[in-house]
Motif scaffolding. Structure first.
Motif, PDB file in Angstrom:
ATOM      1  N   HIS A   3      81.962  31.458  32.627  1.00 14.95           N
ATOM      2  CA  HIS A   3      83.181  32.106  33.106  1.00 14.95           C
ATOM      3  C   HIS A   3      83.963  31.225  34.078  1.00 14.95           C
ATOM      4  O   HIS A   3      85.201  31.291  34.107  1.00 14.95           O
ATOM      5  CB  HIS A   3      82.846  33.458  33.741  1.00 14.95           C
ATOM      6  N   THR A  14      91.057  48.904  37.617  1.00 18.10           N
ATOM      7  CA  THR A  14      90.196  47.723  37.594  1.00 18.10           C
ATOM      8  C   THR A  14      89.445  47.581  38.909  1.00 18.10           C
ATOM      9  O   THR A  14      88.234  47.321  38.933  1.00 18.10           O
ATOM     10  CB  THR A  14      91.046  46.455  37.341  1.00 18.10           C
ATOM     11  N   SER A  40      85.407  47.842  39.935  1.00 18.87           N
ATOM     12  CA  SER A  40      84.820  46.670  40.586  1.00 18.87           C
ATOM     13  C   SER A  40      84.138  47.028  41.900  1.00 18.87           C
ATOM     14  O   SER A  40      83.138  46.407  42.282  1.00 18.87           O
ATOM     15  CB  SER A  40      85.912  45.625  40.852  1.00 18.87           C
ATOM     16  N   SER A  85      82.595  44.883  29.957  1.00 19.21           N
ATOM     17  CA  SER A  85      83.983  44.600  30.298  1.00 19.21           C
ATOM     18  C   SER A  85      84.511  45.720  31.184  1.00 19.21           C
ATOM     19  O   SER A  85      84.023  46.850  31.141  1.00 19.21           O
ATOM     20  CB  SER A  85      84.840  44.466  29.040  1.00 19.21           C
ATOM     21  N   ASN A  86      85.500  45.382  31.979  1.00 20.85           N
ATOM     22  CA  ASN A  86      86.200  46.337  32.850  1.00 20.85           C
ATOM     23  C   ASN A  86      87.668  46.189  32.501  1.00 20.85           C
ATOM     24  O   ASN A  86      88.338  45.279  32.968  1.00 20.85           O
ATOM     25  CB  ASN A  86      85.918  45.980  34.314  1.00 20.85           C
ATOM     26  N   ASN A 139      88.252  42.071  33.314  1.00 17.33           N
ATOM     27  CA  ASN A 139      87.223  41.164  33.808  1.00 17.33           C
ATOM     28  C   ASN A 139      85.890  41.566  33.202  1.00 17.33           C
ATOM     29  O   ASN A 139      85.694  42.737  32.843  1.00 17.33           O
ATOM     30  CB  ASN A 139      87.087  41.252  35.332  1.00 17.33           C
ATOM     31  N   ILE A 177      81.859  42.110  34.033  1.00 17.80           N
ATOM     32  CA  ILE A 177      81.072  42.488  35.201  1.00 17.80           C
ATOM     33  C   ILE A 177      79.616  42.635  34.784  1.00 17.80           C
ATOM     34  O   ILE A 177      79.310  42.920  33.623  1.00 17.80           O
ATOM     35  CB  ILE A 177      81.582  43.811  35.816  1.00 17.80           C
ATOM     36  N   PHE A 226      78.489  46.437  40.665  1.00 19.82           N
ATOM     37  CA  PHE A 226      78.895  45.409  39.707  1.00 19.82           C
ATOM     38  C   PHE A 226      79.184  44.097  40.425  1.00 19.82           C
ATOM     39  O   PHE A 226      79.839  44.072  41.475  1.00 19.82           O
ATOM     40  CB  PHE A 226      80.154  45.834  38.949  1.00 19.82           C
ATOM     41  N   GLU A 227      78.715  43.020  39.838  1.00 18.51           N
ATOM     42  CA  GLU A 227      79.134  41.671  40.223  1.00 18.51           C
ATOM     43  C   GLU A 227      80.189  41.223  39.215  1.00 18.51           C
ATOM     44  O   GLU A 227      79.980  41.313  38.004  1.00 18.51           O
ATOM     45  CB  GLU A 227      77.946  40.710  40.192  1.00 18.51           C
ATOM     46  N   THR A 228      81.321  40.758  39.698  1.00 21.58           N
ATOM     47  CA  THR A 228      82.376  40.281  38.809  1.00 21.58           C
ATOM     48  C   THR A 228      82.065  38.861  38.362  1.00 21.58           C
ATOM     49  O   THR A 228      81.707  38.003  39.174  1.00 21.58           O
ATOM     50  CB  THR A 228      83.740  40.329  39.514  1.00 21.58           C
ATOM     51  N   THR A 238      84.357  37.205  36.030  1.00 25.13           N
ATOM     52  CA  THR A 238      85.621  36.576  35.651  1.00 25.13           C
ATOM     53  C   THR A 238      86.440  36.238  36.893  1.00 25.13           C
ATOM     54  O   THR A 238      86.624  37.101  37.758  1.00 25.13           O
ATOM     55  CB  THR A 238      86.435  37.532  34.753  1.00 25.13           C
ATOM     56  N   TYR A 276      89.025  38.957  46.260  1.00 24.28           N
ATOM     57  CA  TYR A 276      88.847  38.433  44.896  1.00 24.28           C
ATOM     58  C   TYR A 276      89.669  37.164  44.703  1.00 24.28           C
ATOM     59  O   TYR A 276      89.162  36.146  44.205  1.00 24.28           O
ATOM     60  CB  TYR A 276      89.252  39.498  43.872  1.00 24.28           C
TER      61      TYR A 276
END
Length: 601
Positions: A321, A438, A442, A506-507, A523, A525, A545-547, A549, A574
């Motif tokens: 990513h 989103t 997140s 996906s988110n 993104n 996650i 959640f860890e992002t 993207t 972010y």
């Protein structure tokens, strides 16, 4: 290029093919026939040979089916394709049906007083057929398993794919095939079963640490497998796909046999055999039962372990990513320089984006055909640009770009909606609501045991307050250098699978105004144990959640006053992370652009 812009089907061909199918059905004594999108592996992405729904109707979506009756042919499509289907089928001969709001069984009861409807038992699961039969109970309509009637009238049907199989390194998988097979065989034994039948290509690829090239965009191998209680596997696939190195990688505990041996092998099994009624073809359980073998309905033993990624797979996805994020930022910088000139088309954008990914020198494939919709085309959720539909990118409108890549260390899927000129404050208000969804996903923490259905409303809350919504799930599961759409995990109203650490999703909330514009932000996650909260006094186990993207959102489309303080804090953090992580990977020009794009709100 990986992506082409050819038109794969035409509405004009549908009526003649429909008439030919009805003629064959009448000769067989059938009143109807089910034509699914799926292949024998129940795949969302299928080889050209298996594009029966597209060949008959012209509809190119990744989900749906057709039921052909003497006087009506219903094309069943979900919310993603309500707009697309209108331009792809001959509406004088094919009738779009909103699905799953209207089920196959309910529609048959309404449109067929009595008769026999045929279906290919290799293209439908036991669960699917059982639901239709239950709905038809007490009517004059019955289902009959039969040969595939489409194949009888498709004169130039492509051959079965022969893509090369290759080994997937153990260090990227985080576990050897032998370890996986031993672990899963123990679960089969514990359940009192002697074997499990595996029919999903991504499952057998994951289990054996191999990949293939039988389906565009997804590195999977077509085949079937039987996992035996002693951890040995019989793999049924075309031997021509395997070179000596890949055969050696499989090892002595994996026996390779031709596809034609699969049914005879089923008949020789003994004891109790596990079959997944939701993914395996009905023909599998039918063959086992006919041979006196007890069928135990149970989940494909690979699906849940595959969904819970190893530490090595997660680290590979992180690296993929960052690499991909840098390529996308280079693309966005390029787009900002070129789009205002009014000289770009959707195809130009798709080609350019693939070019930036190719410049990494490690692109294996794109993970799906890039969705690039400008203005009204953005409202077609799974729009695929062709030479015929290609549209110039106008001024003062939105451009939606949904794309992804396959690298050996990970699969990516990212959507950004971009302002070209000034699309107006209404579009900004809608964009900001989607962004709030989103951010809500997140930021969320939740007690372990909750499902995707429980979290899905968070992505819609800001839209609901404005009387808006979107007709797709908030997120799908994603494989690690496997299928970009992976089950069983989802962020969706219909998902009842508990989210567990290691699952990647996906988110991607959105909003679409038919004929005007589309907005989607996406993104990827990964579920992780939630970090401890300072001063927290509740010891319950929580997840977050860890992002994965890292690409900036278009600040020109954000109405800052519409965001909460928490929203702004998350977004600023972010964007600071995007800049910190991508700075070493960007050209000087793209870095300067990214610094401005990531400026704090």
């Amino acid at each position: 290029m990986f992506q082409s812009f050819d038109t794969h089907a035409s509405p004009a061909q549908g009526p003649a093919r429909l008439a030919a199918l009805r003629q064959v059905l009448a000769a067989e004594g059938l009143s109807g026939f089910l034509v699914p999108r799926a292949d024998v592996h129940q795949g969302e992405y299928v080889a050209p040979r298996d594009e029966r729904l597209q060949w008959l109707t012209g509809f190119t979506g990744s989900a749906g089916f057709c039921i052909v009756l003497p006087n009506i042919a219903g094309v069943f499509i979900d919310g993603r394709y309500r707009t697309q289907v209108k331009g792809q089928v001959d509406l004088a001969h094919f009738t779009p049906v909103p699905w799953p709001e209207i089920s196959a069984g309910a529609w048959l009861k309404q449109n067929l007083p009595e008769g026999v409807v045929g279906f290919d038992p290799w293209l439908h699961t036991a669960d699917e057929i059982a639901k239709i039969e239950a709905a038809l109970d007490g009517t004059g309509v019955t289902l009959r398993a039969c040969a595939n009637q489409i194949d009888q009238i498709w004169p130039d049907q492509p051959p079965a794919p022969l893509g090369r199989a290759f080994a997937h390194p153990d260090n990227l998988a985080g576990e050897t095939s032998g370890q996986k097979r031993s672990r899963l065989a123990d679960s089969v034994q514990t359940a009192g079963q002697t074997a499990a039948v595996i029919t999903l290509p991504d499952s057998l690829c994951w289990l054996l640490n191999i990949r293939g090239a039988d389906v565009p965009r997804n590195p999977v191998l077509h085949g079937f497998a039987i996992l035996h209680e002693n951890a040995h596997v019989t793999l049924f696939a075309d031997a021509a796909k395997f070179d000596d190195a890949t055969r050696a990688h499989l090892g002595n505990e994996v026996l390779l046999r031709p596809i034609s041996d699969f049914v005879p092998a089923l008949r020789t099994l003994h004891g109790t055999v596990r079959v997944d009624r939701g993914t395996a073809p009905l023909a599998v359980s039918t063959e086992l039962t006919a041979s006196g073998i007890t069928v135990a309905w149970g989940d494909d033993p690979c699906r849940l372990p595959k969904a819970k990624k190893t530490a090595a797979e997660i680290q590979g996805m992180r690296e993929a990513h960052l690499r991909d994020g840098a390529a996308v930022v280079e693309f966005l910088y390029w787009l900002d320089q070129q789009a205002p000139n009014g000289s770009l088309s959707e195809i130009d954008v798709v080609r350019a984006l693939e070019g930036f990914r190719r410049a990494t020198n490690v692109l294996h494939d794109i993970s799906f055909d890039t969705i690039c919709g400008s203005g009204p085309n953005g409202a077609i959720m799974h729009y695929r640009v062709t030479e015929e539909s290609n549209r110039a990118i106008g001024r003062n409108e939105l451009l939606l770009v949904d794309s992804g890549a396959q690298y050996l260390d990970g699969t990516t899927d990212i959507t950004r909606t971009i302002a070209v000129g000034d699309p107006g404050d209404y579009a900004r208000a809608c964009f900001t609501r989607v962004l709030q969804g989103t951010i809500a996903i997140s930021r969320v923490r939740w007690p372990a045991g909750y499902t995707g259905r429980d979290l899905d409303p968070l992505a819609r809350y800001a839209l609901w307050l404005a009387g808006q919504d979107f007709n797709h799930g908030t997120g799908h599961g994603v494989g690690a250098f496997l299928s970009v759409h992976e089950g069983p995990q989802r962020l969706s109203r219909i998902s009842e699978v508990p989210l567990e650490p290691g699952m990647i999703l996906s988110n991607e909330p959105g909003y679409y105004r038919e004929g005007e514009f589309g907005i989607r932000l996406e993104n990827l996650i990964v579920v992780q144990p939630a970090p401890a909260l300072p001063g927290g006094d509740d010891e319950r186990n929580q997840l977050s959640f860890e992002t994965l993207t890292f690409v900036p959102f278009d600040r020109r489309l954000i109405l800052t006053a519409q965001l909460s303080a928490g929203d702004r804090d998350w977004l600023n953090t972010y964007h600071a992370e995007v800049l910190a992580k991508l700075t070493p990977r960007l050209s000087a020009e793209a870095l300067a652009w990214c610094e401005a794009a990531c400026a704090g709100l």
